[in-house]
Design a protein around this motif. Structure first.
Motif, PDB file in Angstrom:
ATOM      1  N   VAL A   1      63.439  14.982  20.799  1.00 47.78           N
ATOM      2  CA  VAL A   1      64.484  13.997  19.552  1.00 47.78           C
ATOM      3  C   VAL A   1      65.547  13.487  20.484  1.00 47.78           C
ATOM      4  O   VAL A   1      66.277  13.968  21.245  1.00 47.78           O
ATOM      5  N   VAL A   2      65.431  12.128  20.329  1.00 50.83           N
ATOM      6  CA  VAL A   2      66.705  11.349  21.083  1.00 50.83           C
ATOM      7  C   VAL A   2      67.700  10.778  19.877  1.00 50.83           C
ATOM      8  O   VAL A   2      68.647  10.028  20.187  1.00 50.83           O
ATOM      9  N   TRP A   3      67.332  10.496  18.778  1.00 48.25           N
ATOM     10  CA  TRP A   3      67.967   9.758  17.578  1.00 48.25           C
ATOM     11  C   TRP A   3      67.947  10.473  16.258  1.00 48.25           C
ATOM     12  O   TRP A   3      66.667  10.466  15.903  1.00 48.25           O
ATOM     13  N   ASN A   4      69.043  11.154  15.936  1.00 52.56           N
ATOM     14  CA  ASN A   4      69.070  12.014  14.700  1.00 52.56           C
ATOM     15  C   ASN A   4      70.222  12.090  14.296  1.00 52.56           C
ATOM     16  O   ASN A   4      71.218  12.264  14.754  1.00 52.56           O
ATOM     17  N   LYS A   5      70.290  12.017  12.757  1.00 50.24           N
ATOM     18  CA  LYS A   5      71.504  12.130  12.180  1.00 50.24           C
ATOM     19  C   LYS A   5      72.732  11.042  12.576  1.00 50.24           C
ATOM     20  O   LYS A   5      73.834  11.422  12.585  1.00 50.24           O
ATOM     21  N   ALA A   6      72.394   9.817  12.795  1.00 48.79           N
ATOM     22  CA  ALA A   6      72.935   8.797  13.317  1.00 48.79           C
ATOM     23  C   ALA A   6      73.708   8.871  14.703  1.00 48.79           C
ATOM     24  O   ALA A   6      74.675   8.214  14.705  1.00 48.79           O
ATOM     25  N   VAL A   7      72.944   9.664  15.255  1.00 49.29           N
ATOM     26  CA  VAL A   7      73.504   9.865  16.835  1.00 49.29           C
ATOM     27  C   VAL A   7      72.780  10.100  17.676  1.00 49.29           C
ATOM     28  O   VAL A   7      71.434  10.521  17.287  1.00 49.29           O
ATOM     29  N   THR A   8      72.792   9.704  18.884  1.00 50.41           N
ATOM     30  CA  THR A   8      71.992   9.920  19.944  1.00 50.41           C
ATOM     31  C   THR A   8      71.994  11.082  20.901  1.00 50.41           C
ATOM     32  O   THR A   8      73.041  11.628  20.898  1.00 50.41           O
ATOM     33  N   LEU A   9      70.920  11.514  21.422  1.00 42.58           N
ATOM     34  CA  LEU A   9      71.105  12.752  22.570  1.00 42.58           C
ATOM     35  C   LEU A   9      71.202  12.272  23.839  1.00 42.58           C
ATOM     36  O   LEU A   9      70.669  13.074  24.811  1.00 42.58           O
ATOM     37  N   TYR A  10      71.694  10.993  24.162  1.00 37.21           N
ATOM     38  CA  TYR A  10      72.015  10.452  25.666  1.00 37.21           C
ATOM     39  C   TYR A  10      73.041   9.644  25.163  1.00 37.21           C
ATOM     40  O   TYR A  10      73.336   9.289  24.301  1.00 37.21           O
ATOM     41  N   PRO A  11      73.911   9.285  26.386  1.00 34.06           N
ATOM     42  CA  PRO A  11      75.113   8.456  26.045  1.00 34.06           C
ATOM     43  C   PRO A  11      74.397   6.951  25.913  1.00 34.06           C
ATOM     44  O   PRO A  11      73.793   6.492  26.731  1.00 34.06           O
TER      45      PRO A  11
ATOM     46  N   PRO B   1      71.426  15.433  27.361  1.00 34.97           N
ATOM     47  CA  PRO B   1      70.036  16.414  26.834  1.00 34.97           C
ATOM     48  C   PRO B   1      68.747  15.524  27.412  1.00 34.97           C
ATOM     49  O   PRO B   1      67.952  16.275  27.872  1.00 34.97           O
ATOM     50  N   LEU B   2      68.793  14.353  26.911  1.00 28.86           N
ATOM     51  CA  LEU B   2      67.617  13.609  27.420  1.00 28.86           C
ATOM     52  C   LEU B   2      67.190  13.683  28.827  1.00 28.86           C
ATOM     53  O   LEU B   2      66.050  13.888  29.370  1.00 28.86           O
ATOM     54  N   GLU B   3      68.286  13.185  29.889  1.00 28.77           N
ATOM     55  CA  GLU B   3      68.062  13.323  31.393  1.00 28.77           C
ATOM     56  C   GLU B   3      67.774  14.857  31.690  1.00 28.77           C
ATOM     57  O   GLU B   3      66.675  14.828  32.500  1.00 28.77           O
ATOM     58  N   GLU B   4      68.279  15.734  31.071  1.00 29.01           N
ATOM     59  CA  GLU B   4      67.797  17.136  31.382  1.00 29.01           C
ATOM     60  C   GLU B   4      66.523  17.617  31.249  1.00 29.01           C
ATOM     61  O   GLU B   4      66.007  18.179  31.906  1.00 29.01           O
ATOM     62  N   VAL B   5      65.916  17.287  30.011  1.00 33.07           N
ATOM     63  CA  VAL B   5      64.840  17.277  29.546  1.00 33.07           C
ATOM     64  C   VAL B   5      63.779  16.575  30.633  1.00 33.07           C
ATOM     65  O   VAL B   5      62.600  17.273  30.970  1.00 33.07           O
ATOM     66  N   VAL B   6      64.096  15.195  30.912  1.00 31.97           N
ATOM     67  CA  VAL B   6      63.223  14.473  31.828  1.00 31.97           C
ATOM     68  C   VAL B   6      63.056  15.387  33.034  1.00 31.97           C
ATOM     69  O   VAL B   6      62.060  15.541  33.552  1.00 31.97           O
ATOM     70  N   VAL B   7      64.296  15.871  33.864  1.00 30.33           N
ATOM     71  CA  VAL B   7      64.243  16.548  34.934  1.00 30.33           C
ATOM     72  C   VAL B   7      63.249  17.767  35.071  1.00 30.33           C
ATOM     73  O   VAL B   7      62.472  18.020  35.844  1.00 30.33           O
ATOM     74  N   GLU B   8      63.663  18.661  33.905  1.00 30.67           N
ATOM     75  CA  GLU B   8      63.004  19.955  33.714  1.00 30.67           C
ATOM     76  C   GLU B   8      61.539  19.826  33.308  1.00 30.67           C
ATOM     77  O   GLU B   8      60.700  20.470  33.970  1.00 30.67           O
ATOM     78  N   ALA B   9      61.226  18.627  32.605  1.00 29.96           N
ATOM     79  CA  ALA B   9      59.863  18.549  32.392  1.00 29.96           C
ATOM     80  C   ALA B   9      58.938  18.065  33.368  1.00 29.96           C
ATOM     81  O   ALA B   9      57.847  18.516  33.709  1.00 29.96           O
ATOM     82  N   GLN B  10      59.403  17.119  34.178  1.00 30.39           N
ATOM     83  CA  GLN B  10      58.689  16.551  35.272  1.00 30.39           C
ATOM     84  C   GLN B  10      58.615  17.603  36.472  1.00 30.39           C
ATOM     85  O   GLN B  10      57.653  17.796  37.331  1.00 30.39           O
ATOM     86  N   ARG B  11      59.496  18.702  36.460  1.00 30.87           N
ATOM     87  CA  ARG B  11      59.571  19.861  37.396  1.00 30.87           C
ATOM     88  C   ARG B  11      58.177  20.521  37.193  1.00 30.87           C
ATOM     89  O   ARG B  11      57.708  21.013  38.238  1.00 30.87           O
ATOM     90  N   VAL B  12      57.740  20.728  35.818  1.00 22.84           N
ATOM     91  CA  VAL B  12      56.455  21.566  35.700  1.00 22.84           C
ATOM     92  C   VAL B  12      55.418  20.526  35.336  1.00 22.84           C
ATOM     93  O   VAL B  12      54.530  20.926  34.769  1.00 22.84           O
TER      94      VAL B  12
END
Length: 384
Positions: free
Chosen positions: A43-53, A74-85
């Protein structure tokens, strides 16, 4: 022969703490890869706020990111960790055109009251607790398009995903001044009071489909390899209730993957809807685009291991190559029971996530519905 399947799962902020630290994100990606998944929908858009700047949110509403995540991305962290695996990352714009939940429009409509959707009585549009932005308004559409584009331009993602709130608007809406004027100019009369008048439904649904077409084009302009996926409600209920015209999206080629939410709590109901989708909505040419949403967990409900295996087997029987589960925490219940079921059963062999050419390749013919009860018991015995 290599297996090509969509094996996806949604990552939420609701009832889940995965996104609250980089370490938890890393652990979750490890578990998903070990279990046989190949895609994650955070999720990156929820309850009227984003999970990235977000510059779009900062400029329009003065809120750069969900306050819970200030100082992190959080989005950047997910991208890095997901790509790692080796997992694909397809950010999910969960709230879509919803403005708030039981907050009378919340911060978005406090700042931009003119962006509110209206029902036939002129009241702020509210359905099932959600208050809505006017998805038919060009400024609202522009705002949402900018949210999507800043994600695809700034992050190494594999696509974007909308759902039952994007592109969508409850069919009770469309009675704001701007939309009424637009309708009157075209038809020389006011919109029908009956919000389910077929022509009125179609006219508004077409505006949303036009917006999706534009968004699709703009995303592809950034990178033609990006996937545009939508997880709508089930047709034709979604059309009548939320102006979601998925058959038109398929016909026009403005969605690469459709993940209808077949959120049924028993296998028989699941089969009935899957049959209908395959036999009535999708053709041999569009079937590769279908990867149903399956309800794994919600509140105290958790899918049984039997139903989980049966649903996946049934999908393959119908020629459906994949599914996406709502949501991650279901895998962790009862000491990772469902993760073990998948890893030792239907997801034991690894699968590649489909490419865009896989999704548009079509199939020679999908299999007719047949009984799949035989084999499921043996598989479950093997797993446990």
């Amino acid at each position: 022969m290599a297996i090509i399947e969509t094996r996806g799962i949604w990552l939420t902020t609701t009832d889940s703490k995965v996104l609250r630290s980089k370490q938890r994100i890393a652990e979750a990606m490890d578990l998903l890869a070990e279990t046989g998944f190949n895609a994650v929908f955070p999720v990156v858009w929820n309850k009227a706020v984003t999970l990235y700047p977000s510059q779009t949110m900062q400029q329009t509403f003065g809120v750069e990111i969900d306050p819970m995540f200030v100082g992190r991305n959080p989005l950047e962290e997910v991208v890095v960790e997901a790509q790692r695996v080796g997992l694909k990352v397809i950010p999910w714009f969960e709230y879509g055109f919803a403005s708030s939940y039981n907050l009378n429009g919340g911060v978005l409509l406090q700042k931009k009251p003119e962006w509110g959707a209206r029902d036939s009585n002129g009241n702020l549009l509210k359905k099932n607790g959600f208050e809505w932005l006017n998805a038919l308004d060009s400024q609202v559409q522009e705002f949402f398009l900018n949210l999507v584009l800043e994600v695809v331009k700034n992050y190494d993602v594999d696509g974007v995903q909308g759902d039952d709130r994007f592109p969508a608007l409850p069919s009770e809406g469309g009675y704001d001044e701007g939309t009424v004027t637009r309708y009157r100019q075209e038809f020389d009369r006011n919109p029908p009071q009956n919000h389910k008048d077929r022509q009125w439904l179609q006219w508004r649904a077409d505006i949303l489909s036009e917006f999706l077409a534009r968004l699709y084009q703009e995303v592809k302009t950034v990178n033609p390899k990006l996937l545009v996926a939508i997880a709508p409600n089930i047709h034709d209920w979604a059309f009548q209730e939320y102006l979601q015209d998925s058959p038109t999206w398929l016909k026009r080629g403005i969605a690469d993957m459709i993940q209808p939410q077949i959120y049924r709590r028993n296998f028989r109901s699941y089969c009935a809807i899957a049959d209908k989708l395959v036999n009535q909505q999708f053709t041999d040419a569009t079937l590769p685009k279908l990867a149903p949403g399956i309800l794994m967990k919600l509140g105290s409900y958790c899918i049984s291991p039997e139903y989980l295996v049966q649903a996946i087997e049934y999908n393959r029987q119908l020629g459906i190559q994949g599914e996406v589960f709502f949501f991650y925490e279901g895998l962790r219940e009862n000491n990772n029971t469902l993760a073990k079921v998948l890893r030792n059963g239907p997801y034991a062999k690894s699968a590649s996530f489909p490419t865009l050419s896989d999704l548009s390749a079509g199939v020679v013919s999908h299999k007719t519905t047949s009984s799949i009860w035989s084999g499921v018991e043996n598989l479950l015995k093997k797993i446990f």
